[in-house]
Scaffold this motif. Structure first.
Motif, PDB file in Angstrom:
ATOM      1  N   LEU A  66      21.814 -12.230  27.909  1.00 60.50           N
ATOM      2  CA  LEU A  66      22.202 -11.546  26.783  1.00 60.50           C
ATOM      3  C   LEU A  66      23.763 -10.746  26.656  1.00 60.50           C
ATOM      4  O   LEU A  66      23.796  -9.818  27.422  1.00 60.50           O
ATOM      5  CB  LEU A  66      21.043 -10.521  26.225  1.00 60.50           C
ATOM      6  N   LYS A  67      24.631 -11.530  26.424  1.00 59.08           N
ATOM      7  CA  LYS A  67      26.205 -11.122  26.295  1.00 59.08           C
ATOM      8  C   LYS A  67      26.544 -10.380  25.170  1.00 59.08           C
ATOM      9  O   LYS A  67      26.621 -11.247  24.104  1.00 59.08           O
ATOM     10  CB  LYS A  67      26.815 -12.130  26.895  1.00 59.08           C
ATOM     11  N   PHE A  68      26.867  -9.147  24.963  1.00 59.04           N
ATOM     12  CA  PHE A  68      27.286  -8.403  23.744  1.00 59.04           C
ATOM     13  C   PHE A  68      28.609  -8.185  23.763  1.00 59.04           C
ATOM     14  O   PHE A  68      29.217  -7.691  24.789  1.00 59.04           O
ATOM     15  CB  PHE A  68      26.339  -7.111  23.764  1.00 59.04           C
ATOM     16  N   VAL A  69      29.381  -8.233  22.697  1.00 57.79           N
ATOM     17  CA  VAL A  69      30.640  -7.894  22.653  1.00 57.79           C
ATOM     18  C   VAL A  69      30.766  -6.406  22.005  1.00 57.79           C
ATOM     19  O   VAL A  69      30.188  -6.273  20.765  1.00 57.79           O
ATOM     20  CB  VAL A  69      31.549  -8.910  21.633  1.00 57.79           C
ATOM     21  N   VAL A  70      31.384  -5.561  22.943  1.00 62.27           N
ATOM     22  CA  VAL A  70      31.179  -4.245  22.446  1.00 62.27           C
ATOM     23  C   VAL A  70      32.708  -3.892  21.788  1.00 62.27           C
ATOM     24  O   VAL A  70      33.835  -3.975  22.741  1.00 62.27           O
ATOM     25  CB  VAL A  70      31.006  -3.423  23.505  1.00 62.27           C
ATOM     26  N   THR A  71      32.858  -3.081  21.049  1.00 63.55           N
ATOM     27  CA  THR A  71      34.205  -2.648  20.341  1.00 63.55           C
ATOM     28  C   THR A  71      34.151  -0.907  20.401  1.00 63.55           C
ATOM     29  O   THR A  71      35.420  -0.495  20.780  1.00 63.55           O
ATOM     30  CB  THR A  71      34.380  -2.873  18.910  1.00 63.55           C
ATOM     31  N   GLU A  72      33.027  -0.271  20.317  1.00 64.57           N
ATOM     32  CA  GLU A  72      33.148   0.985  20.669  1.00 64.57           C
ATOM     33  C   GLU A  72      31.499   1.383  21.261  1.00 64.57           C
ATOM     34  O   GLU A  72      30.609   0.888  21.019  1.00 64.57           O
ATOM     35  CB  GLU A  72      33.258   1.788  19.321  1.00 64.57           C
ATOM     36  N   PRO A  73      31.588   2.810  21.851  1.00 67.77           N
ATOM     37  CA  PRO A  73      30.257   3.319  22.344  1.00 67.77           C
ATOM     38  C   PRO A  73      29.156   3.223  21.246  1.00 67.77           C
ATOM     39  O   PRO A  73      27.999   3.162  21.785  1.00 67.77           O
ATOM     40  CB  PRO A  73      30.566   4.758  22.734  1.00 67.77           C
ATOM     41  N   GLY A  74      29.600   3.324  19.866  1.00 64.88           N
ATOM     42  CA  GLY A  74      28.401   3.583  18.892  1.00 64.88           C
ATOM     43  C   GLY A  74      27.951   2.184  18.976  1.00 64.88           C
ATOM     44  O   GLY A  74      26.684   1.996  18.308  1.00 64.88           O
ATOM     45  N   ASP A  75      28.305   1.133  19.401  1.00 64.63           N
ATOM     46  CA  ASP A  75      27.534  -0.133  19.458  1.00 64.63           C
ATOM     47  C   ASP A  75      26.278  -0.217  20.249  1.00 64.63           C
ATOM     48  O   ASP A  75      25.439  -1.061  20.222  1.00 64.63           O
ATOM     49  CB  ASP A  75      28.671  -1.443  19.865  1.00 64.63           C
ATOM     50  N   LEU A  76      25.981   0.602  21.205  1.00 66.69           N
ATOM     51  CA  LEU A  76      25.313   0.715  22.191  1.00 66.69           C
ATOM     52  C   LEU A  76      23.707   0.944  21.581  1.00 66.69           C
ATOM     53  O   LEU A  76      22.877   0.434  21.975  1.00 66.69           O
ATOM     54  CB  LEU A  76      25.268   1.842  23.281  1.00 66.69           C
ATOM     55  N   GLU A  77      23.795   1.830  20.432  1.00 60.55           N
ATOM     56  CA  GLU A  77      22.431   1.781  19.690  1.00 60.55           C
ATOM     57  C   GLU A  77      21.908   0.566  19.223  1.00 60.55           C
ATOM     58  O   GLU A  77      20.645   0.221  19.436  1.00 60.55           O
ATOM     59  CB  GLU A  77      22.574   2.653  18.564  1.00 60.55           C
ATOM     60  N   GLU A  78      22.595  -0.209  18.862  1.00 58.30           N
ATOM     61  CA  GLU A  78      22.220  -1.580  18.126  1.00 58.30           C
ATOM     62  C   GLU A  78      21.738  -2.348  19.213  1.00 58.30           C
ATOM     63  O   GLU A  78      20.779  -3.143  19.315  1.00 58.30           O
ATOM     64  CB  GLU A  78      23.285  -2.343  17.337  1.00 58.30           C
ATOM     65  N   ILE A  79      22.537  -2.481  20.318  1.00 57.65           N
ATOM     66  CA  ILE A  79      22.207  -3.392  21.690  1.00 57.65           C
ATOM     67  C   ILE A  79      20.931  -2.936  22.130  1.00 57.65           C
ATOM     68  O   ILE A  79      19.938  -3.720  22.450  1.00 57.65           O
ATOM     69  CB  ILE A  79      23.449  -3.176  22.690  1.00 57.65           C
ATOM     70  N   ARG A  80      20.668  -1.629  22.315  1.00 58.15           N
ATOM     71  CA  ARG A  80      19.360  -1.133  22.787  1.00 58.15           C
ATOM     72  C   ARG A  80      18.270  -1.721  21.962  1.00 58.15           C
ATOM     73  O   ARG A  80      17.027  -2.061  22.511  1.00 58.15           O
ATOM     74  CB  ARG A  80      19.277   0.268  22.943  1.00 58.15           C
ATOM     75  N   LYS A  81      18.230  -1.687  20.572  1.00 56.01           N
ATOM     76  CA  LYS A  81      17.407  -2.208  19.749  1.00 56.01           C
ATOM     77  C   LYS A  81      17.027  -3.533  19.839  1.00 56.01           C
ATOM     78  O   LYS A  81      15.826  -4.022  19.923  1.00 56.01           O
ATOM     79  CB  LYS A  81      17.593  -1.789  18.286  1.00 56.01           C
ATOM     80  N   ILE A  82      18.075  -4.365  19.901  1.00 56.93           N
ATOM     81  CA  ILE A  82      17.775  -5.890  19.917  1.00 56.93           C
ATOM     82  C   ILE A  82      17.117  -6.132  21.447  1.00 56.93           C
ATOM     83  O   ILE A  82      16.199  -6.899  21.584  1.00 56.93           O
ATOM     84  CB  ILE A  82      19.310  -6.408  19.870  1.00 56.93           C
ATOM     85  N   ALA A  83      17.857  -5.383  22.573  1.00 59.32           N
ATOM     86  CA  ALA A  83      17.406  -5.656  23.721  1.00 59.32           C
ATOM     87  C   ALA A  83      15.782  -5.354  24.032  1.00 59.32           C
ATOM     88  O   ALA A  83      14.938  -6.002  24.601  1.00 59.32           O
ATOM     89  CB  ALA A  83      18.055  -5.092  24.824  1.00 59.32           C
ATOM     90  N   SER A  84      15.431  -4.276  23.281  1.00 62.79           N
ATOM     91  CA  SER A  84      14.159  -3.610  23.514  1.00 62.79           C
ATOM     92  C   SER A  84      13.027  -4.605  22.741  1.00 62.79           C
ATOM     93  O   SER A  84      12.085  -4.897  23.252  1.00 62.79           O
ATOM     94  CB  SER A  84      14.052  -2.178  23.104  1.00 62.79           C
ATOM     95  N   ALA A  85      13.609  -5.009  21.671  1.00 62.36           N
ATOM     96  CA  ALA A  85      12.700  -6.172  20.693  1.00 62.36           C
ATOM     97  C   ALA A  85      12.603  -7.467  21.546  1.00 62.36           C
ATOM     98  O   ALA A  85      11.443  -8.017  21.119  1.00 62.36           O
ATOM     99  CB  ALA A  85      13.588  -6.493  19.462  1.00 62.36           C
ATOM    100  N   LEU A  86      13.580  -7.817  22.296  1.00 60.54           N
ATOM    101  CA  LEU A  86      13.285  -9.146  23.124  1.00 60.54           C
ATOM    102  C   LEU A  86      12.604  -8.817  24.381  1.00 60.54           C
ATOM    103  O   LEU A  86      12.314  -9.652  25.294  1.00 60.54           O
ATOM    104  CB  LEU A  86      14.581  -9.710  23.359  1.00 60.54           C
ATOM    105  N   HIS A  87      12.235  -7.495  24.737  1.00 55.64           N
ATOM    106  CA  HIS A  87      11.728  -7.423  26.153  1.00 55.64           C
ATOM    107  C   HIS A  87      12.769  -7.692  27.120  1.00 55.64           C
ATOM    108  O   HIS A  87      12.118  -8.394  28.518  1.00 55.64           O
ATOM    109  CB  HIS A  87      10.271  -7.700  26.209  1.00 55.64           C
ATOM    110  N   ALA A  88      14.025  -7.748  27.005  1.00 56.68           N
ATOM    111  CA  ALA A  88      15.043  -8.155  27.911  1.00 56.68           C
ATOM    112  C   ALA A  88      15.165  -7.214  29.141  1.00 56.68           C
ATOM    113  O   ALA A  88      15.044  -6.144  29.008  1.00 56.68           O
ATOM    114  CB  ALA A  88      16.350  -8.315  27.391  1.00 56.68           C
TER     115      ALA A  88
END
Length: 228
Positions: A156-178
């Motif tokens: 799972l490769k996420f393009v990050v522009t600012e530290p605030g993106d991490l919250e959305e990344i965590r939610k997606i990764a958690s939902a997928l049990h990655a």
């Protein structure tokens, strides 16, 4: 299938960074990321139609390159990708499919390189925002993502522009049990200076969360140009 370019280089992103690879880049995408670094496959798609036999001749002509990367644009949009990956499997090639994870196809694949698009990708102001609504509607398909990570070896490769993106990344990764080690954070940027600037704080976020840092090695080596 419309092909933008075919070239040999090293893989510049992800778990296989540094591996000599042959890239087949399709032209055509269902998304319009505001920071897209291949606009010639999305915002202004270009290329030529190529039959399966012609594509395979390119692969056969480069026997050193066992790793084949199907990228875009969005290769999973095209039904022909199923036949192409089956033919590559018969040639005993390692197959990586680079996808945004919005479309399902029953492809042959050794590494499903999934790049879910975050809110930072929506082109609210580009071209008057005419693609923003459709992009926002299509960019996140949890049903497709779940199937891809379940049925394939994945990253799972996420393009990050600012530290605030991490919250959305965590939610997606958690939902997928990655698995955290399969979550890769990549700084957005098409210049070495911008990549280094964002890497400074992104590396620390990776360390804090157990995620992998994903450099863009091809940009650092060759700059932002085609065929690398």
């Amino acid at each position: 299938m419309r092909i933008s370019e075919i070239f040999t280089t090293i893989q510049g992103e992800g778990l296989l960074t540094g591996v000599p690879s042959l890239f087949i880049r399709v032209s055509g995408c269902n998304l319009r990321c505001v920071w897209c670094d291949t606009p010639y496959t999305s915002w202004q798609p270009e290329g030529e139609e190529m039959e399966l036999a012609a594509l395979l001749r390119h692969v056969e002509a480069e026997p050193v390159y066992r790793h084949i990367v199907l990228t875009g644009g969005e290769p999973m949009l095209f039904g022909e990708v199923v036949e192409l990956t089956a033919a590559l499997r018969a040639m005993d090639r390692h197959i990586t499919v680079e996808t945004a994870g919005t479309v399902w196809q029953p492809v042959e694949c050794d590494l499903m390189s999934i790049s879910p698009k975050l809110r930072n990708s929506t082109p609210w102001d580009r071209e008057g925002g005419r693609y923003a609504a459709s992009h926002e509607r299509l960019r996140y398909r949890p049903d497709v993502l779940s199937r891809l990570v379940t049925e394939y070896d994945y990253q799972l490769k996420f393009v990050v522009t600012e530290p605030g993106d991490l919250e959305e990344i965590r939610k997606i990764a958690s939902a997928l049990h990655a698995k955290p080690e399969r979550v890769l954070l990549m700084p957005e940027g098409i210049s070495a200076d911008r990549l280094h600037e964002r890497a400074a704080w992104l590396v620390e976020l990776c360390k804090e969360n157990g995620y992998r840092f994903c450099p863009r090695l091809h940009v650092l080596l060759y700059g932002n140009r085609r065929g690398v």
